[in-house]
Design a protein around this motif. Structure first.
Motif, PDB file in Angstrom:
ATOM      1  N   LEU A  79      -2.953   3.893  -2.623  1.00 37.58           N
ATOM      2  CA  LEU A  79      -2.997   2.821  -3.606  1.00 37.58           C
ATOM      3  C   LEU A  79      -2.800   1.462  -2.944  1.00 37.58           C
ATOM      4  CD1 LEU A  79      -0.939   4.552  -6.367  1.00 37.58           C
ATOM      5  CD2 LEU A  79      -3.031   3.294  -6.859  1.00 37.58           C
ATOM      6  N   HIS A  80      -3.781   0.607  -3.088  1.00 33.59           N
ATOM      7  CA  HIS A  80      -3.717  -0.749  -2.552  1.00 33.59           C
ATOM      8  C   HIS A  80      -3.350  -1.689  -3.702  1.00 33.59           C
ATOM      9  CE1 HIS A  80      -5.939   0.533   1.129  1.00 33.59           C
ATOM     10  NE2 HIS A  80      -6.472   1.395   0.273  1.00 33.59           N
ATOM     11  N   GLU A 138      -0.699  -3.483   4.501  1.00 37.95           N
ATOM     12  CA  GLU A 138      -0.729  -2.087   4.059  1.00 37.95           C
ATOM     13  C   GLU A 138       0.573  -1.334   4.331  1.00 37.95           C
ATOM     14  OE1 GLU A 138      -4.313  -0.332   5.610  1.00 37.95           O
ATOM     15  OE2 GLU A 138      -5.520  -1.270   4.032  1.00 37.95           O
ATOM     16  N   LEU A 139       1.673  -1.952   3.990  1.00 38.19           N
ATOM     17  CA  LEU A 139       2.988  -1.313   4.061  1.00 38.19           C
ATOM     18  C   LEU A 139       3.448  -0.978   2.646  1.00 38.19           C
ATOM     19  CD1 LEU A 139       4.673  -3.606   6.701  1.00 38.19           C
ATOM     20  CD2 LEU A 139       4.192  -1.175   7.001  1.00 38.19           C
ATOM     21  N   PRO A 140       4.300   0.041   2.484  1.00 42.63           N
ATOM     22  CA  PRO A 140       4.739   0.430   1.144  1.00 42.63           C
ATOM     23  C   PRO A 140       5.928  -0.351   0.613  1.00 42.63           C
ATOM     24  CG  PRO A 140       5.577   1.985   2.743  1.00 42.63           C
ATOM     25  CD  PRO A 140       4.705   1.021   3.509  1.00 42.63           C
ATOM     26  N   LEU A 141       6.438  -1.308   1.394  1.00 45.38           N
ATOM     27  CA  LEU A 141       7.592  -2.087   0.954  1.00 45.38           C
ATOM     28  C   LEU A 141       7.269  -3.570   1.047  1.00 45.38           C
ATOM     29  CD1 LEU A 141      10.364  -2.004   3.744  1.00 45.38           C
ATOM     30  CD2 LEU A 141       7.922  -1.730   4.156  1.00 45.38           C
ATOM     31  N   PRO A 142       7.876  -4.396   0.190  1.00 44.82           N
ATOM     32  CA  PRO A 142       7.618  -5.833   0.258  1.00 44.82           C
ATOM     33  C   PRO A 142       8.186  -6.449   1.527  1.00 44.82           C
ATOM     34  CG  PRO A 142       9.285  -5.338  -1.398  1.00 44.82           C
ATOM     35  CD  PRO A 142       8.762  -4.037  -0.926  1.00 44.82           C
ATOM     36  N   VAL A 143       7.477  -7.449   2.051  1.00 38.66           N
ATOM     37  CA  VAL A 143       7.872  -8.109   3.299  1.00 38.66           C
ATOM     38  C   VAL A 143       8.028  -9.599   3.027  1.00 38.66           C
ATOM     39  CG1 VAL A 143       7.279  -8.555   5.699  1.00 38.66           C
ATOM     40  CG2 VAL A 143       6.610  -6.392   4.642  1.00 38.66           C
ATOM     41  N   LEU A 144       9.207 -10.124   3.366  1.00 39.83           N
ATOM     42  CA  LEU A 144       9.479 -11.554   3.247  1.00 39.83           C
ATOM     43  C   LEU A 144       9.193 -12.228   4.579  1.00 39.83           C
ATOM     44  CD1 LEU A 144      12.882 -11.185   1.410  1.00 39.83           C
ATOM     45  CD2 LEU A 144      10.816 -12.102   0.378  1.00 39.83           C
ATOM     46  N   ALA A 145       8.575 -13.384   4.537  1.00 42.41           N
ATOM     47  CA  ALA A 145       8.261 -14.142   5.750  1.00 42.41           C
ATOM     48  C   ALA A 145       9.433 -15.033   6.123  1.00 42.41           C
ATOM     49  CB  ALA A 145       7.011 -14.981   5.539  1.00 42.41           C
ATOM     50  N   MET A 200       0.858  -1.176   0.000  1.00 43.09           N
ATOM     51  CA  MET A 200       0.000   0.000   0.000  1.00 43.09           C
ATOM     52  C   MET A 200       0.899   1.232   0.000  1.00 43.09           C
ATOM     53  SD  MET A 200      -1.537   2.720   1.627  1.00 43.09           S
ATOM     54  CE  MET A 200      -1.588   2.520   3.397  1.00 43.09           C
ATOM     55  N   ARG A 201       0.790   2.045  -1.033  1.00 41.32           N
ATOM     56  CA  ARG A 201       1.602   3.256  -1.149  1.00 41.32           C
ATOM     57  C   ARG A 201       0.704   4.471  -1.256  1.00 41.32           C
ATOM     58  NH1 ARG A 201       6.980   2.419  -1.943  1.00 41.32           N
ATOM     59  NH2 ARG A 201       7.152   4.633  -2.399  1.00 41.32           N
ATOM     60  N   LEU A 222       8.664  -2.398  11.333  1.00 39.31           N
ATOM     61  CA  LEU A 222       8.276  -2.374   9.929  1.00 39.31           C
ATOM     62  C   LEU A 222       8.032  -0.938   9.448  1.00 39.31           C
ATOM     63  CD1 LEU A 222       5.850  -5.410   9.978  1.00 39.31           C
ATOM     64  CD2 LEU A 222       7.962  -5.297   8.653  1.00 39.31           C
ATOM     65  N   GLU A 223       7.368  -0.151  10.269  1.00 37.34           N
ATOM     66  CA  GLU A 223       7.094   1.234   9.891  1.00 37.34           C
ATOM     67  C   GLU A 223       8.375   2.062   9.858  1.00 37.34           C
ATOM     68  OE1 GLU A 223       4.063   2.406  12.630  1.00 37.34           O
ATOM     69  OE2 GLU A 223       2.465   1.370  11.511  1.00 37.34           O
ATOM     70  N   ARG A 224       9.328   1.721  10.705  1.00 40.50           N
ATOM     71  CA  ARG A 224      10.628   2.389  10.667  1.00 40.50           C
ATOM     72  C   ARG A 224      11.344   2.074   9.356  1.00 40.50           C
ATOM     73  NH1 ARG A 224      13.733   6.601  11.709  1.00 40.50           N
ATOM     74  NH2 ARG A 224      15.886   6.095  12.210  1.00 40.50           N
ATOM     75  N   ALA A 225      11.302   0.828   8.939  1.00 43.42           N
ATOM     76  CA  ALA A 225      11.904   0.449   7.664  1.00 43.42           C
ATOM     77  C   ALA A 225      11.251   1.192   6.513  1.00 43.42           C
ATOM     78  CB  ALA A 225      11.784  -1.061   7.462  1.00 43.42           C
ATOM     79  N   ALA A 226       9.945   1.343   6.573  1.00 42.56           N
ATOM     80  CA  ALA A 226       9.231   2.084   5.528  1.00 42.56           C
ATOM     81  C   ALA A 226       9.604   3.562   5.544  1.00 42.56           C
ATOM     82  CB  ALA A 226       7.730   1.910   5.711  1.00 42.56           C
ATOM     83  N   ALA A 227       9.711   4.146   6.735  1.00 44.01           N
ATOM     84  CA  ALA A 227      10.045   5.563   6.847  1.00 44.01           C
ATOM     85  C   ALA A 227      11.422   5.878   6.293  1.00 44.01           C
ATOM     86  CB  ALA A 227       9.948   6.010   8.303  1.00 44.01           C
ATOM     87  N   LEU A 228      12.346   4.917   6.395  1.00 48.03           N
ATOM     88  CA  LEU A 228      13.698   5.095   5.866  1.00 48.03           C
ATOM     89  C   LEU A 228      13.804   4.721   4.397  1.00 48.03           C
ATOM     90  CD1 LEU A 228      15.742   3.725   8.897  1.00 48.03           C
ATOM     91  CD2 LEU A 228      15.719   6.087   8.075  1.00 48.03           C
ATOM     92  N   ALA A 229      12.666   4.400   3.780  1.00 53.39           N
ATOM     93  CA  ALA A 229      12.601   4.039   2.359  1.00 53.39           C
ATOM     94  C   ALA A 229      13.470   2.831   2.035  1.00 53.39           C
ATOM     95  CB  ALA A 229      12.988   5.226   1.476  1.00 53.39           C
ATOM     96  N   LEU A 230      13.467   1.831   2.940  1.00 52.48           N
ATOM     97  CA  LEU A 230      14.180   0.600   2.645  1.00 52.48           C
ATOM     98  C   LEU A 230      13.451  -0.165   1.543  1.00 52.48           C
ATOM     99  CD1 LEU A 230      15.408  -0.714   6.104  1.00 52.48           C
ATOM    100  CD2 LEU A 230      16.269   1.166   4.679  1.00 52.48           C
ATOM    101  N   ASP A 231      14.157  -1.099   0.939  1.00 59.15           N
ATOM    102  CA  ASP A 231      13.609  -1.804  -0.212  1.00 59.15           C
ATOM    103  C   ASP A 231      12.757  -3.001   0.166  1.00 59.15           C
ATOM    104  OD1 ASP A 231      14.977  -0.207  -2.282  1.00 59.15           O
ATOM    105  OD2 ASP A 231      16.785  -1.045  -1.369  1.00 59.15           O
ATOM    106  N   TYR A 232      12.961  -3.540   1.360  1.00 61.67           N
ATOM    107  CA  TYR A 232      12.181  -4.687   1.810  1.00 61.67           C
ATOM    108  C   TYR A 232      12.385  -4.843   3.309  1.00 61.67           C
ATOM    109  CZ  TYR A 232      16.515  -7.247   2.403  1.00 61.67           C
ATOM    110  OH  TYR A 232      17.752  -7.633   2.843  1.00 61.67           O
TER     111      TYR A 232
END
Length: 314
Positions: free
Chosen positions: A83-84, A276-283, A71-72, A237-247
């Motif tokens: 955008l979902h 609803e995060l803007p970066l891909p997440v691997l399990a 989600m971006r 996770l939100e910290r990773a998104a805030a720093l514009a990490l790739d995943y």
């Protein structure tokens, strides 16, 4: 304040990895720009239901599988758009476009159309991220055994390697990282060094993977092409998104020998944290190739594994 508009977008994929883009028609915002098909979420609709409706109306296809993905948010001149994105690997019907000027099947690593709609552009890098990450453990099984397992996995299609070797001394870790990076890149795979930006730069790795503690202390994204992080909470996770990490890598889905005292999330817990995060997440956590379908259904981009990848890479 601009009104927030929820929009659903579909990454419609074929087995060869290509995805469908549509060119916006004259008389719309950003005419001539390329986008992922989709449309506005109407009142009372879920984003998934909205996308299913839009794909039927716009393309004449019926989505049979919808995987929640990213989600971006993007601020256009006329609206604040949320955008979902969903991945659509299975659908029925013949594509018969009703709204775009043109359609094109594309690959993220070789895009042949331009320009992309601004909100959609960052999605292309996420689509370049391989679906399976192999995490090395040469300190446990031995350097020679790990390199042999790496070669076998690369030959079997593994394209994302995290070099994580806390059990090796500095000299041995540096030598192993250099050799693992060389072998991975020769096979066309991305190679990331865990926790050591300087080592990543020295051995010309593609990027760095940050442990959670390092992520928390970071003031800015390291200047490397690919940067990801290990996460265990929504705040991380939100910290990773805030720093514009790739995943991000999120776990543990199941209990593992590496972290026996860490409670398992299960797929329901994973899905709730990663939504609803803007970066891909691997399990991560007790997973292997057989878990890929469950991971994708839970909203994961793919899986990461220490033991489950070497010998079953995809």
């Amino acid at each position: 304040m601009k009104k927030v508009v929820d929009v659903s977008a579909g990454v419609i994929t074929r087995p060869d990895g290509s995805f469908l883009l549509g060119q916006r028609a004259p008389g719309t915002f950003y005419p001539g720009y390329w986008e992922f098909p989709g449309g506005k979420v109407e009142a009372g609709e879920t984003p998934a239901a909205a996308l299913a409706r839009e794909l039927d109306e716009e393309l004449g296809i019926r989505a049979q599988v919808l995987h929640p993905w990213l989600m971006r948010e993007h601020h256009y001149e006329h609206a604040h758009v949320r955008l979902h994105f969903f991945e659509v690997p299975v659908w029925s019907g013949e594509i018969n476009d009703h709204v775009h000027s043109a359609l094109a099947w594309q690959r993220a690593d070789h895009l042949e159309v331009a320009p992309m709609l601004p909100a959609n552009g960052p999605i292309l890098k996420a689509l370049r991220l391989p679906r399976t990450m192999g995490i090395t453990h040469a300190g446990e099984i031995g350097v020679d055994a790990q390199l042999a397992a790496l070669d076998a996995a690369l030959a079997d299609g593994l394209r994302l390697v995290q070099i994580r070797e806390p059990g090796l001394d500095a000299a041995a870790r540096a030598a192993f990282a250099a050799e693992a990076v060389r072998r991975a890149q020769a096979a066309g795979a991305l190679a990331l060094v865990n926790g050591d930006v300087e080592l990543a730069l020295r051995c010309a790795a593609d990027g760095v993977h940050l442990p959670a503690a390092q992520l928390a202390a970071l003031g800015a994204r390291p200047d490397l092409p690919w940067v990801g992080a290990s996460c265990h909470t929504r705040a991380e996770l939100e910290r990773a998104a805030a720093l514009a990490l790739d995943y991000a890598v999120l776990g543990a889905v199941r209990a593992t020998p590496t972290h026996p005292d860490q409670p398992a999330l299960g797929w329901e817990g994973f899905s709730a944290l990663a939504a609803e995060l803007p970066l891909p997440v691997l399990a991560l956590g007790g997973l292997g190739a057989a878990d890929m379908a469950a991971a994708r259904a839970a909203g994961a981009h793919g899986i990461a594994a220490i033991r489950g990848v070497w010998g079953a890479a995809r």
